[in-house]
Design an enzyme around this catalytic site. Sequence first.
Site, PDB file in Angstrom:
ATOM      1  CD  GLU A  79       9.732   8.468   0.822  1.00 57.50           C
ATOM      2  OE1 GLU A  79       9.372   7.887   1.884  1.00 57.50           O
ATOM      3  OE2 GLU A  79       9.216   8.234  -0.284  1.00 57.50           O
TER       4      GLU A  79
ATOM      5  CB  CYS B 275      10.197   4.765   0.992  1.00 57.23           C
ATOM      6  SG  CYS B 275       9.012   4.162   2.212  1.00 57.23           S
TER       7      CYS B 275
ATOM      8  CE  LYS C 115       8.944   5.618  -3.064  1.00 56.60           C
ATOM      9  NZ  LYS C 115       8.179   6.240  -1.955  1.00 56.60           N
TER      10      LYS C 115
HETATM   11  N1  CDT Z   1       6.969   6.267   1.311  1.00 51.52           N
HETATM   12  C1  CDT Z   1       6.678   5.002   0.953  1.00 51.52           C
HETATM   13  O1  CDT Z   1       7.038   4.563  -0.119  1.00 51.52           O
HETATM   14  N2  CDT Z   1       5.929   4.294   1.812  1.00 51.52           N
HETATM   15  C2  CDT Z   1       5.433   2.997   1.520  1.00 51.52           C
HETATM   16  C3  CDT Z   1       4.189   2.839   2.267  1.00 51.52           C
HETATM   17  C4  CDT Z   1       3.409   1.736   1.769  1.00 51.52           C
HETATM   18  S1  CDT Z   1       2.154   2.155   0.717  1.00 51.52           S
HETATM   19  C5  CDT Z   1       1.485   0.595   0.469  1.00 51.52           C
HETATM   20  C6  CDT Z   1       6.398   1.877   1.910  1.00 51.52           C
HETATM   21  O2  CDT Z   1       6.581   0.982   1.102  1.00 51.52           O
HETATM   22  O3  CDT Z   1       6.922   1.867   3.031  1.00 51.52           O
END
Ligand code: CDT
Length: 354
Positions: free
Chosen positions: A47, A203, A128
């Site tokens: 990402e 992500c 996303k």
């Molecule tokens: N980049 C990304 O989406 N990170 C999130 C972090 C968690 S925020 C609660 C993830 O789901 O890995």
Amino acid sequence: MPRILKVAAAQVGAVDRDADRAETLARLIALLDQAASEKVQLLLYPEVTFTTFFPRHLFTSSSALNAYFEHNDDLITSPSTAPLFSKAKNYGIDIVVGFAERTDEGKGYNTCVYYSAALGKVINKYRKVHLPGTVEPFEDPEAVNQLEKRYFTPGDLGFPAFRAPGLLPTSSVLKANTSTLKGPIAENEDQGKGDPVMGMLICNDRRWPEAWRSYALQGAELLLIGYNTVAHSPHLWGTTKPMTEEEAEKEALFHSRLVQQSNSYMNSVFSISSARCGLDDGKYNLIGGSAIINPEGHVVAEAKTKDDELVVAEIDLEECRQGREKTFDFGRHRRIEAYGRIGAQTGVVEPELL
Ligand code: CDT
């Protein structure tokens, strides 16, 4: 007939806030060079591939913020990103690249694209859908923020599966039949043949079963997931059980692997995940754990470090058949008449109190 692909995750270690873009690009290209020497056909980057994970910072100046965004169509022409695509084309390697997208209308999306070396162009784009974090920073000055809801709009493209050409020797044989997916497996003898069917997630999307199932319902055989996952952030993850930095990182890694393995299994799909990881600016810790998982939920290959690392595997897409012809043959076993709530409701509605 085996349908074998050599695929890899290009895991990327620490990238600081003020990292030189040319240096970061050189690291990404070094991973591509290594992939070429290992005869990889498809390489997945994380990402927001080209920069640090900037949504952890509050920007008050729009020019400072915009420095992290790429304008929609400039991605494969701008000097700060184009060399990755031209080199991929020369090597004949397909690449998936994440970036912060700024549209003509000024909207921001957390986006990734699939670049086909065979066609020399981007053939699919994903924005996303599930944006984690907050619009406003936490009051606690020590908190790690995730201001994705501030900087990005939720993706408006849905979950568009697509076929990637030129990867399998048999790819053109069934060309006439690949434009639409028809009916359940038993009624569709072309299903699971032709060019590989793929989908992309970014992500936080990987934690949502609806996203995986949307692709699986289009026959996806391989899901590609770039991520930046904070290792320890009680403000973001919650604090039911206080944890040390080390315990929290282990837990974050466990959940990351749990969702990838279980959703690969439940959707009979291979998946590759690629992390931006390590200690950004010497203090923001992101988990590693890039992995290639098979449709039975097993780990085929995984990262050993939290640095720049290539995670490579040869996969046979035929392995998707076991699940989709038996336990998860959607056409025979899904009961959509019982699933109405899933498409109609967002928050929880409990039964009335007794
Ligand atoms: N980049 C990304 O989406 N990170 C999130 C972090 C968690 S925020 C609660 C993830 O789901 O890995």
